[in-house]
Design an enzyme around this catalytic site. Structure first.
Site, PDB file in Angstrom:
ATOM      1  N   ASP A 151       0.826  -1.203   0.000  1.00  0.00           N
ATOM      2  CA  ASP A 151       0.000   0.000   0.000  1.00  0.00           C
ATOM      3  C   ASP A 151       0.867   1.262   0.000  1.00  0.00           C
ATOM      4  O   ASP A 151       2.094   1.198  -0.170  1.00  0.00           O
ATOM      5  CB  ASP A 151      -0.970  -0.019   1.186  1.00  0.00           C
ATOM      6  CG  ASP A 151      -0.271  -0.048   2.545  1.00  0.00           C
ATOM      7  OD1 ASP A 151       0.954   0.197   2.617  1.00  0.00           O
ATOM      8  OD2 ASP A 151      -0.953  -0.310   3.553  1.00  0.00           O
ATOM      9  N   GLU A 154       4.012   1.110   2.171  1.00  0.00           N
ATOM     10  CA  GLU A 154       4.928  -0.023   1.967  1.00  0.00           C
ATOM     11  C   GLU A 154       4.611  -1.193   2.898  1.00  0.00           C
ATOM     12  O   GLU A 154       5.507  -1.839   3.432  1.00  0.00           O
ATOM     13  CB  GLU A 154       6.393   0.412   2.129  1.00  0.00           C
ATOM     14  CG  GLU A 154       6.968   1.040   0.899  1.00  0.00           C
ATOM     15  CD  GLU A 154       6.881   2.568   0.927  1.00  0.00           C
ATOM     16  OE1 GLU A 154       6.923   3.156   2.023  1.00  0.00           O
ATOM     17  OE2 GLU A 154       6.769   3.159  -0.158  1.00  0.00           O
ATOM     18  N   GLU A 307       7.709  14.473   8.761  1.00  0.00           N
ATOM     19  CA  GLU A 307       6.858  13.389   8.285  1.00  0.00           C
ATOM     20  C   GLU A 307       5.689  13.186   9.237  1.00  0.00           C
ATOM     21  O   GLU A 307       4.547  13.014   8.799  1.00  0.00           O
ATOM     22  CB  GLU A 307       7.663  12.095   8.171  1.00  0.00           C
ATOM     23  CG  GLU A 307       6.862  10.921   7.666  1.00  0.00           C
ATOM     24  CD  GLU A 307       7.705   9.683   7.433  1.00  0.00           C
ATOM     25  OE1 GLU A 307       7.750   9.193   6.289  1.00  0.00           O
ATOM     26  OE2 GLU A 307       8.336   9.205   8.410  1.00  0.00           O
TER      27      GLU A 307
END
Length: 350
Positions: A151, A154, A307
């Site tokens: 997905d 990963e 992130e």
């Protein structure tokens, strides 16, 4: 700030590294880069976005023979192995990198086709330099775009992920609108839409993968921007409502999914960007503005966006990831790209 940061990070080849100063992300993903390019295109950094699309086209042109072989295998009824399939990431020079990364995903090729059309249409640029590469991408997605793969994150190699199907659908529709194998692309997109309608729903909302009952924040893209379901329609609204209820914090960010443990399972600015993008298009707009402000609030003193940030779903796991790779990625170029996309959608930047 985001435009300048992305421009400084962009490789002379045109590739966007996923992150700066974080070795595991020193590669270029078609998916991440396509959204970064969309942000740069919207911000008027036309040369930067064009350079990335040219890099993608060069990579796919070199992969044409591999895709032709793969298409023949699939047509003959053979099951290709992962080594026969295109990787999700390449070196900044555009080469495959032989390591043990979880590298088979197809979402990036659909996302690139979608972003390519968006960029060319926005700036009135010709398709010709990209046409043959776009055909390679379409043939690849027609052959394997609805098969199980890893997905967006990963993970979960053996499932068929609805956000991946949305990315492929959006890319195929974009290719058809560009006139790239239009009948073939539209027919494959129709099959994906039918598959999701039959098997991709749980209680009226999109499911994480076919057969799952879980939600994933990446599902928000099915409406905006990929149009797998009508933005603002019943399925889109139900999906966004579930993501908001289960994975977001009022006035804050968005988690990937409830069992996430990567770096402790924090909140992701990119996902706040996608949710805000939905709200900017389908409403309510004030929530889109709040999410844009939240993304900006996650930047460090130099303006770099991360992130992910706390609060964490699995704080006990954070130390394991930090020992393995060090502090999490910052700046993440995809976070900056999504900030530009959402700011543009809200009219904050040209």
């Amino acid at each position: 700030m985001s435009v300048e940061l992305i421009a400084r990070a962009q490789d002379p080849s045109g590739a966007y590294p996923a992150a700066v100063g974080f070795a595991p992300y020193g590669f270029s993903w078609f998916r991440d880069g396509a959204f970064v390019a969309e942000g740069m295109s919207r911000a008027g950094a036309v040369e930067s976005a064009t350079a990335f699309h040219e890099w993608c086209a060069r990579v796919l042109t070199r992969e044409a023979a591999a895709v032709s072989s793969l298409v023949s295998q699939v047509a003959a009824g053979s099951q290709p192995s992962d080594v026969d399939l295109l990787p999700a990431r390449y070196t900044l020079a555009g080469d495959r990198h032989d390591d043990d990364w979880w590298n088979y995903q197809v979402d990036g090729y659909g996302t690139w086709l979608w972003a390519l059309r968006s960029h060319l249409t926005r700036w009135g640029l010709p398709l010709a330099p990209y046409a043959s590469a776009a055909e390679v991408a379409v043939r690849y997605l027609v052959a394997v775009g609805a098969r199980p793969c890893r997905d967006w994150w990963e993970e979960h190699r053996d499932h068929t992920h609805v956000s991946t199907l949305a990315s492929v659908h959006g890319g195929l529709r974009a290719a058809a609108m560009l006139g790239v194998l239009p009948a073939t692309a539209d027919m494959a997109a129709d099959r994906i839409a039918d598959l999701v309608q039959r098997e991709g729903l749980h209680d009226g909302a999109l499911r994480k993968w076919l057969g799952s009952t879980a939600a994933d924040a990446s599902l928000v893209v099915a409406g905006v921007p990929f149009g797998l379901v009508p933005p603002g329609g019943p399925v889109d609204r139900a999906t966004v409502a579930r993501v908001t209820s289960e994975l977001s914090t009022p006035g804050g960010g968005v988690h990937r999914y409830v069992s996430d443990t990567f770096y402790g399972g924090g909140q992701w600015p990119i996902l706040a960007g996608f949710l805000g993008w939905h709200h900017a298009v389908a409403g309510p707009r004030d929530q889109a503005v709040a999410l844009l402000r939240w993304i900006a609030s996650t930047a460090d003193s130099s303006g770099s966006l991360p992130e992910q940030v706390p609060p964490l779903l699995a704080p006990d796991v954070l130390a394991e990831w930090t020992e393995r790779w060090g502090p999490s990625a910052q700046p993440l170029l995809w976070s900056h790209g999504m900030y530009l996309v959402l700011a543009s959608e809200l009219g904050v930047i040209p």
